[in-house]
Design a protein around this motif. Structure first.
Motif, PDB file in Angstrom:
ATOM      1  N   LEU A 161      57.513 -28.626  69.473  1.00 53.97           N
ATOM      2  CA  LEU A 161      57.487 -27.736  68.309  1.00 53.97           C
ATOM      3  C   LEU A 161      57.007 -28.496  67.075  1.00 53.97           C
ATOM      4  CD1 LEU A 161      60.792 -25.642  68.424  1.00 53.97           C
ATOM      5  CD2 LEU A 161      58.457 -24.738  68.475  1.00 53.97           C
ATOM      6  N   GLN A 162      56.174 -27.852  66.294  1.00 55.23           N
ATOM      7  CA  GLN A 162      55.710 -28.420  65.037  1.00 55.23           C
ATOM      8  C   GLN A 162      55.701 -27.318  63.981  1.00 55.23           C
ATOM      9  OE1 GLN A 162      52.278 -31.178  65.260  1.00 55.23           O
ATOM     10  NE2 GLN A 162      52.204 -30.656  67.433  1.00 55.23           N
ATOM     11  N   SER A 163      55.808 -27.716  62.737  1.00 53.55           N
ATOM     12  CA  SER A 163      55.822 -26.724  61.666  1.00 53.55           C
ATOM     13  C   SER A 163      54.407 -26.255  61.366  1.00 53.55           C
ATOM     14  CB  SER A 163      56.455 -27.314  60.401  1.00 53.55           C
ATOM     15  OG  SER A 163      55.683 -28.397  59.917  1.00 53.55           O
ATOM     16  N   MET A 164      54.300 -24.961  61.030  1.00 50.77           N
ATOM     17  CA  MET A 164      53.046 -24.378  60.557  1.00 50.77           C
ATOM     18  C   MET A 164      53.375 -23.401  59.439  1.00 50.77           C
ATOM     19  SD  MET A 164      50.402 -23.786  63.723  1.00 50.77           S
ATOM     20  CE  MET A 164      49.132 -23.231  62.564  1.00 50.77           C
ATOM     21  N   SER A 165      52.615 -23.463  58.370  1.00 53.39           N
ATOM     22  CA  SER A 165      52.946 -22.665  57.192  1.00 53.39           C
ATOM     23  C   SER A 165      52.616 -21.192  57.352  1.00 53.39           C
ATOM     24  CB  SER A 165      52.196 -23.217  55.965  1.00 53.39           C
ATOM     25  OG  SER A 165      50.795 -23.099  56.128  1.00 53.39           O
ATOM     26  N   THR A 166      51.917 -20.820  58.431  1.00 46.52           N
ATOM     27  CA  THR A 166      51.518 -19.424  58.607  1.00 46.52           C
ATOM     28  C   THR A 166      52.630 -18.553  59.188  1.00 46.52           C
ATOM     29  OG1 THR A 166      50.536 -20.104  60.702  1.00 46.52           O
ATOM     30  CG2 THR A 166      49.048 -19.825  58.831  1.00 46.52           C
ATOM     31  N   GLY A 167      53.693 -19.163  59.700  1.00 47.76           N
ATOM     32  CA  GLY A 167      54.766 -18.349  60.260  1.00 47.76           C
ATOM     33  C   GLY A 167      55.738 -19.185  61.057  1.00 47.76           C
ATOM     34  N   GLY A 168      56.880 -18.591  61.351  1.00 47.13           N
ATOM     35  CA  GLY A 168      57.851 -19.267  62.188  1.00 47.13           C
ATOM     36  C   GLY A 168      57.343 -19.412  63.603  1.00 47.13           C
ATOM     37  N   LEU A 169      58.112 -20.141  64.412  1.00 46.34           N
ATOM     38  CA  LEU A 169      57.757 -20.374  65.813  1.00 46.34           C
ATOM     39  C   LEU A 169      56.338 -20.916  65.926  1.00 46.34           C
ATOM     40  CD1 LEU A 169      59.323 -17.182  67.477  1.00 46.34           C
ATOM     41  CD2 LEU A 169      60.403 -19.372  66.930  1.00 46.34           C
ATOM     42  N   MET A 170      56.041 -21.904  65.063  1.00 46.95           N
ATOM     43  CA  MET A 170      54.744 -22.596  65.115  1.00 46.95           C
ATOM     44  C   MET A 170      53.592 -21.635  64.810  1.00 46.95           C
ATOM     45  SD  MET A 170      54.069 -25.413  68.060  1.00 46.95           S
ATOM     46  CE  MET A 170      52.751 -26.631  67.896  1.00 46.95           C
ATOM     47  N   GLY A 171      53.771 -20.858  63.746  1.00 44.53           N
ATOM     48  CA  GLY A 171      52.758 -19.868  63.418  1.00 44.53           C
ATOM     49  C   GLY A 171      52.648 -18.813  64.500  1.00 44.53           C
ATOM     50  N   TYR A 172      53.779 -18.549  65.182  1.00 42.49           N
ATOM     51  CA  TYR A 172      53.894 -17.582  66.279  1.00 42.49           C
ATOM     52  C   TYR A 172      53.175 -18.047  67.548  1.00 42.49           C
ATOM     53  CZ  TYR A 172      54.801 -14.980  62.006  1.00 42.49           C
ATOM     54  OH  TYR A 172      55.260 -14.606  60.762  1.00 42.49           O
TER      55      TYR A 172
END
Length: 510
Positions: free
Chosen positions: A489-500
């Protein structure tokens, strides 16, 4: 293009020139293993659940669609579009684009992906009968046609350097030409649809013929919806689910206290905003708008509502960590003297005004209560009407002089401005109309020079900050909770769950 290493500036420059950068951003950081089954809880599940990407409306839909379908491009963690079904996307003028598809990609039913499928998938957004959530964006598709089995061209109605990013959105994922039955999914994605029961669950099984070698890693994913956040956290901590979206900051201590679970914070452009309609009195009075903005206690909202899982905002919808953010705008802060002065100039001292808030717009009920308290100190009587989440968006949002919105992150400045601030946008929440803003939007959309583009978007942010009937207190971080045995898992600013898009990137070490 060779697989060189690009700086952020190089990346933006390459995109401005209409080039699609090499695929390099989705390699797992450790050695993943194939196998395992996980259960994932999203925010909601209802009879409106859909397998049609064009109609996706909620995070559960987006997760589902990224499991079963692919786009022509895919965003990396820096929001740079990388190749997916498209090997290359090229343009010299940002208006006429040539796309070369990846060879040997097959749909779940065994059919081979061709340009015909892509042309059909993109053009269906222009069909009013489809009801696409991206119909207004698809209006830019002046002509889409096949130029060979794996080649197609797109002619836009006007230049738009962001096309590769737009094509990465879940709504523009590619279907097999002529698809009409959405009781099941026939995509090219990493998982096949084993079961789809709207309002109950979605069961996804590994696609052994996926075009990305080695991916995905999990054998099976069950996706459910748990609307109540406390119940969602309880399900995670009890082991009933292994990954959850939208953890409330108040629940973070419970998850941190578990040695078997962890949190993933993603800074994002998500915001809950106060909407002051500009098409009627008294909220269209610029002094009233200014008074309301001076009643917003941003540090308190960040600390008390979001436990510091947020970033202070300044009534501009482009967050500080976005490359086009304008940082030199004077920060609007709580100032009761200025609020009182503007309220008097508006002639609204002592007036009673209803404001509609709802759990549907995250944090809005508490924000409204805070502003009600400060308002009472300067002679403004705000009557907070707390309304249920069910039906809020259709019954109350934008339908009263004072309401709250809740806007999900968008990967480009053009998308956020086009969807929510353009004069004729369906979701132009405050109903403001600014011809200068609209002209700048079109100019920035086709501008390939990144320095000039940032300048244009900066002026637009200034116009929104100074003249739009919207107050944005903070940008809300996205918080996921997960079982520590789930890796990748990594963070993405476009949405939760890795930008979905977690499904093809995570693996299980249980």
């Amino acid at each position: 293009m060779d697989d060189f290493s690009f700086s952020r500036r190089d990346m933006l420059g390459a995109l401005g020139a209409g080039l699609l950068l090499p695929e390099a951003a989705f390699a797992a950081p450790a050695k993943p293993r194939v196998g395992g089954r996980i259960r994932v809880a999203s925010l909601s599940s209802s009879t409106a659940d859909t397998l049609d990407p064009a109609k996706g409306a909620l995070s559960t839909d987006y997760v589902r669609h990224y499991m079963f379908y692919n786009g022509l491009t895919q965003l990396d963690r820096n929001l740079v579009p990388r190749p997916a079904l498209a090997e290359r996307i090229e343009s010299r003028d940002q208006r006429n684009w040539h796309i070369r598809l990846r060879r040997g990609v097959t749909f779940h039913d065994g059919a081979t992906l061709t340009a015909k499928d892509v042309v059909w998938s993109l053009l269906r957004h222009k069909d009013a009968a489809v009801g696409s959530k991206m119909a207004s964006i698809a209006e830019q598709f002046g002509e889409v046609k096949a130029a060979g089995p794996l080649d197609l061209t797109i002619r836009l109605t006007g230049p738009n350097a962001d096309l590769p990013t737009i094509l990465a959105q879940s709504h523009f994922l590619i279907l097999r030409a002529g698809t009409k039955d959405f009781h099941n999914a026939n995509g090219t994605g990493p998982y096949r649809c084993a079961q789809f029961r709207p309002g109950v669950r979605t069961l996804a099984r590994r696609n052994p013929n996926y075009w990305r070698n080695g991916k995905p890693y999990l054998e099976e994913i069950e996706l459910i919806g748990i609307p109540d956040e406390v119940s969602r956290v309880n399900a995670l901590l009890s082991g009933d689910v292994h990954l959850i979206i939208a953890v409330n900051p108040r629940s973070t201590k419970r998850i941190k206290a578990s040695s078997h679970h962890a949190l993933l914070e993603s800074q994002s452009g998500l915001y809950t905003n106060l909407i002051m309609r500009q098409d009627g009195a008294p909220t269209n009075n610029p002094h009233f708008v200014a008074a309301m903005k001076y009643l917003v206690d941003r540090p308190l909202i960040k600390r008390a509502l979001y436990r510091d899982y947020a970033t202070i905002a300044n009534d501009q919808p482009i967050p500080p960590f976005h490359p086009y953010h304008r940082a030199d705008l004077p920060q609007t802060s709580l100032d009761l003297d200025k609020a009182k002065w503007h309220l008097q100039r508006a002639g609204l001292t002592g007036v009673r005004l209803p404001v509609y808030a709802s759990p549907a717009a995250d944090g809005s009920v508490d924000m409204a209560s805070i502003m009600q308290e400060y308002g009472s100190r300067v002679g403004l009587n705000l009557a907070v009407n707390r309304v249920p989440g069910d039906g809020y968006w259709s019954t109350h949002w934008m339908r009263h002089p004072l309401t709250f919105g809740n806007t999900n992150p968008r990967p480009t400045a053009d998308l956020i401005f086009s969807l929510f601030y353009k004069s004729d946008a369906d979701w132009n929440e405050s109903g403001w109309k600014n011809p200068r803003f609209d002209r700048l939007l079109l100019e920035a959309r086709g501008e390939a020079d990144q320095a000039r583009r940032k300048q244009l978007y900066g002026e637009m942010q200034g116009l929104v900050h100074d003249r739009c009937g919207v107050a944005i207190p903070v940008f809300i971080s996205l918080i996921d909770g997960y079982d520590r045995r789930l890796k990748g898992l990594q963070s993405m600013s476009t949405g939760g769950l890795m930008g979905y898009q977690f499904a093809e990137n995570v693996w299980w070490e249980g």
